[in-house]
Write a protein that holds these residues in place. Structure first.
Motif, PDB file in Angstrom:
ATOM      1  N   ARG A 189       0.696  -0.953   0.072  1.00 20.55           N
ATOM      2  CA  ARG A 189       0.264  -0.103   0.018  1.00 20.55           C
ATOM      3  C   ARG A 189       0.688   1.234   0.074  1.00 20.55           C
ATOM      4  NH1 ARG A 189      -3.514  -2.385   3.723  1.00 20.55           N
ATOM      5  NH2 ARG A 189      -2.833  -1.100   5.203  1.00 20.55           N
ATOM      6  N   GLU A 209      -6.858  -1.566  -7.852  1.00 21.40           N
ATOM      7  CA  GLU A 209      -7.728  -2.112  -6.044  1.00 21.40           C
ATOM      8  C   GLU A 209      -6.862  -2.745  -5.277  1.00 21.40           C
ATOM      9  OE1 GLU A 209     -11.858  -4.131  -5.279  1.00 21.40           O
ATOM     10  OE2 GLU A 209     -11.358  -3.716  -7.233  1.00 21.40           O
ATOM     11  N   ASP A 212      -4.685  -0.693  -3.498  1.00 18.81           N
ATOM     12  CA  ASP A 212      -5.652  -0.650  -2.311  1.00 18.81           C
ATOM     13  C   ASP A 212      -5.745  -1.616  -1.228  1.00 18.81           C
ATOM     14  OD1 ASP A 212      -5.701   2.224  -3.072  1.00 18.81           O
ATOM     15  OD2 ASP A 212      -7.646   0.978  -3.568  1.00 18.81           O
ATOM     16  N   HIS A 213      -5.605  -3.571  -2.005  1.00 21.03           N
ATOM     17  CA  HIS A 213      -5.681  -4.616  -0.840  1.00 21.03           C
ATOM     18  C   HIS A 213      -4.363  -4.921  -0.486  1.00 21.03           C
ATOM     19  CE1 HIS A 213      -9.940  -3.963  -1.973  1.00 21.03           C
ATOM     20  NE2 HIS A 213     -10.279  -4.460  -0.910  1.00 21.03           N
TER      21      HIS A 213
END
Length: 267
Positions: A189, A209, A212-213
Motif C-alpha cells: 500500500r 484496487e 489498496d488491498h
C-alpha cells in the motif's frame, strides 16, 4: 543478543514515503544509524522526526537521475557517520502504458531511475565496502522483475535488469564479505501506482484496487528486516496470494503464466 542492524549505518534512498519510509522507522527501532535520501527535504525531515532516535538520523537530499551529483553525494553519505554498512536501493518510479504507445523517452526515464541510478551508486560505494571487507546491498526490485504482464514493459525491463546485475555482483564480491539481498515486493500500500508514468511521461494519477488491498508498508518493512538480517539472497515481500503463486508458476510452469498474463491485455 545484538540484532543485525544495531549500530550499523544504513543509507536508504526513496526514504520519504512508502517502503523507504517504513524501513526508516523499522531500522531506527532496530538501533541503526540512518541516512535518508530523496528529493523532498521536507518529507525527509518529517520521517526523521518520526524515527525512534532522530538524533541518529541524517538527511541527504538526492536526485537519483542527476548522475553527475552521485559521486559527491556518495562521499557526503560516507562522511556523515564515517562509514556505511548497508545500502538500501529503494528510489524508483513505475509505468502504465502499452508498448505500442510508449515513447522511448519514457523507457529511458524509467531505466535511468530504476536501474542506472542503482548501479551507479553501487559502483561508487563498492570500493568502500571492499576496503572494509563488509557491506550489504539491499535492492528493491518487484514481482515484475520476475514476471511480465501488460502495461508495465519499461518498469519490468528495469527490474529484470536489476536481477541480472546484482546476481553477477553477488558472485563477484561474496569472497570479500559483501552481501546482496534482492527484494521482490508484490502489492504494497504505497503511492507508486499513483505516480506511475504513462505513454507520454505524465503521471497516471490513480491507484489500482490491488494496491489498496496490498500489504501495509510497516508489515513489509518487518519482512525486509528479517530477510536482510538472515542474509537472504532474494525474497518475496508481501501477502501470500496470486503474486507469490505466480512466481512459483513462472519457475515451474512458465507457459501457463504467459497464457494467463495475455488475458489481462487491454483489447
Amino acid at each position: 543478543m545484538k540484532n543485525y542492524f544495531s549500530g550499523k549505518t544504513v543509507w536508504i534512498t526513496g526514504a520519504s514515503s512508502g517502503i523507504g519510509e517504513a524501513l526508516a522507522y523499522a531500522l531506527g527501532a532496530e538501533g541503526a544509524q540512518l541516512i535518508l535520501s530523496s528529493r523532498r527535504t521536507d518529507e525527509l525531515e518529517r520521517v526523521r522526526k518520526g524515527c525512534t532516535n532522530p538524533g541518529q538520523v541524517r538527511i541527504l537530499p538526492l536526485d537519483l537521475v542527476d548522475m553527475a551529483s552521485l559521486p559527491g553525494k556518495t562521499a557526503e553519505a560516507i562522511a556523515l557517520f564515517g562509514h556505511i554498512d548497508v545500502m538500501v536501493h529503494n528510489g524508483g518510479i513505475s509505468q502504465r502504458s502499452l508498448v505500442v504507445d510508449t515513447a522511448l523517452d519514457v523507457h529511458r526515464r524509467v531505466m535511468e531511475l530504476d536501474y542506472f541510478s542503482y548501479i551507479e551508486l553501487t559502483r561508487l560505494l563498492l570500493p568502500h565496502f571492499l576496503e572494509r571487507k563488509t557491506g550489504h546491498f539491499v535492492v528493491t526490485s518487484s514481482v515484475m522483475g520476475k514476471l511480465g504482464t501488460p502495461l508495465r514493459s519499461a518498469y519490468a525491463a528495469a527490474k529484470h535488469a536489476l536481477h541480472g546485475y546484482f546476481d553477477c555482483l553477488r558472485a563477484e564480491v561474496a569472497h570479500a564479505g559483501v552481501q546482496v539481498t534482492i527484494l521482490t515486493p508484490g502489492y504494497i500500500r504505497t503511492q507508486i501506482a499513483l505516480h506511475a508514468v504513462t505513454k507520454d511521461g505524465t503521471p497516471l494519477g490513480s491507484a489500482s484496487e490491488n494496491i489498496d488491498h496490498g500489504l501495509d508498508p510497516a508489515v513489509a518493512a518487518r519482512q525486509i528486516v528479517r530477510a536482510v538480517s538472515a542474509g537472504r539472497f532474494e525474497v518475496y515481500i508481501g501477502k501470500f496470494g496470486m503474486e507469490v503463486i505466480g512466481l512459483w508458476m513462472a519457475r515451474f510452469w512458465p507457459s501457463f503464466v504467459v497464457r494467463q498474463a495475455s488475458k489481462y491485455a487491454p483489447k
